[in-house]
Design an enzyme around this catalytic site. Structure first.
Site, PDB file in Angstrom:
ATOM      1  N   ASN A  92      33.182  33.911  37.171  1.00  9.11           N
ATOM      2  CA  ASN A  92      34.264  34.266  38.082  1.00  9.11           C
ATOM      3  C   ASN A  92      34.571  35.760  38.096  1.00  9.11           C
ATOM      4  OD1 ASN A  92      37.056  33.775  39.466  1.00  9.11           O
ATOM      5  ND2 ASN A  92      37.568  34.733  37.504  1.00  9.11           N
ATOM      6  N   LYS A 125      28.573  41.611  46.741  1.00  9.05           N
ATOM      7  CA  LYS A 125      28.729  40.165  46.882  1.00  9.05           C
ATOM      8  C   LYS A 125      27.543  39.541  47.632  1.00  9.05           C
ATOM      9  CE  LYS A 125      32.537  39.308  44.644  1.00  9.05           C
ATOM     10  NZ  LYS A 125      32.557  38.437  43.450  1.00  9.05           N
ATOM     11  N   TYR A 179      31.838  46.459  47.758  1.00  4.95           N
ATOM     12  CA  TYR A 179      32.220  45.063  47.552  1.00  4.95           C
ATOM     13  C   TYR A 179      31.344  44.144  48.401  1.00  4.95           C
ATOM     14  CZ  TYR A 179      35.247  40.961  47.067  1.00  4.95           C
ATOM     15  OH  TYR A 179      35.735  39.706  46.801  1.00  4.95           O
TER      16      TYR A 179
END
Length: 328
Positions: free
Chosen positions: A134, A222, A218
């Site tokens: 996570n 991802k 980001y």
């Protein structure tokens, strides 16, 4: 039909004219209903009885709620995080109410910390059955640092490519891409050694499925995370190890709250063209009467489902838990 006639009758009594279109719109609005939300207290008793789950980034947000629910469902929970105080608090709180939890301080950017987390897990509980990877960041500032829109933080904050710094890019990739790789590697090595299969769920983002304005590191990191999931699912299927990712839109976490502070500060300073305003809501958030995004326990629910045997037919999936964001 009766409802429409009733509305016309009421408006006639009040002396107010109401067009047929307005009556139709009123009737249609009366049919609207919020999605039935999952309760924060919901759990499935005994689902993970005797199983051990390692959760990176478990000190707060989605990771914390995943740890809490997994422990309630009987799991031995190991929380790895670089937020020492917060992580210990979560583990201590679970132990206090008779559940099983261990905190291991660590930074997933460091291979030795990832290996240590797995070693401590096995030392405490004998094996590692599942992992929820996570841990992740949206900017280059240490996540335990309060937000300040000053010179020291601005250089580590998101920006368009031509204005972004190397430090911002490198810090985000060190956690999201390299850190996910290193933590996954440590987990996979242990699962292979155990020869009993396993399951891993990785937290991606809609940023790993689409483009988002103003945060290139980001978005790119991802996408890297989801590429890693697809690759790993192929290579480790022969070992009976399933690997998937969840990809959420706005979820009420400290990371998202800090991002909102940053965006507000940028807008106040008159920076950028406001491209991020083109699309700001998922389908479910738009339709919700209070325009709420998702809650961390909703994301935790899907994550725990994916590592459980209930999802035994699912691997290599990049699952959108985004309230319909990527549907339109």
């Amino acid at each position: 039909m009766m409802k429409k006639l009733f509305l016309l009758f009421i408006m006639a009594l009040s002396g107010t004219a109401l067009s047929a279109q307005q009556v139709g719109e009123t009737e249609q609005n009366s049919l609207k209903h919020n999605v039935n939300r999952l309760s924060a207290d919901y759990f499935i008793p005994g689902r993970f009885e005797g199983k051990t789950i390692l959760i990176t980034g478990g000190a707060r947000g989605i990771g914390k709620w995943t740890a809490v629910r997994a422990a309630k469902e009987g799991a031995n929970v190991v929380i790895m995080d670089w937020l020492d105080k917060e992580g210990r608090h979560v583990a201590d709180s679970l132990n206090t109410i008779g559940l099983k939890a261990l905190f291991v301080y660590g930074n997933i950017q460091k291979d030795e910390d990832c290996r240590k987390a797995v070693e401590e897990t096995v030392k405490a509980y004998g094996r590692l059955d599942y992992a929820c990877l996570n841990a992740g960041v949206m900017d280059g500032v240490f996540s335990g640092t309060p937000f300040k829109y000053d010179e020291s933080q601005r250089k580590l904050m998101p920006n368009v490519i031509t204005q972004a710094t190397d430090e911002y890019w490198d810090n985000v990739f060190a956690t999201n891409a390299a850190g996910t790789f290193k933590s996954m590697r440590a987990v996979l090595n242990q699962m292979i050694e155990q020869r009993n299969g396993g399951a891993i769920v990785v937290v991606g983002s809609i940023a790993g499925m689409t483009g988002l304005s103003g945060n290139p590191a980001y978005v790119a990191s991802k996408h890297a995370v989801n590429g890693l999931v697809r690759n790993a699912a192929i290579d480790y299927a022969p070992y009976g190890i399933r690997i998937n990712s969840v990809n959420m839109a706005e979820t009420r976490t400290p990371m998202v709250e800090r991002a909102e502070e940053f965006v507000a500060a940028q807008q106040k300073a008159g920076i950028g063209f406001g491209m991020g305003k083109i699309k700001t809501m998922s389908l479910l958030k738009y339709c919700d009467s209070e325009h709420r995004g998702s809650f961390p326990w909703e994301q935790a629910s899907t994550m725990l489902y994916l590592i459980s045997d209930e999802a035994s037919a699912i691997t290599g999936s990049i699952i959108a838990t985004d309230g319909g964001w990527t549907d339109f």
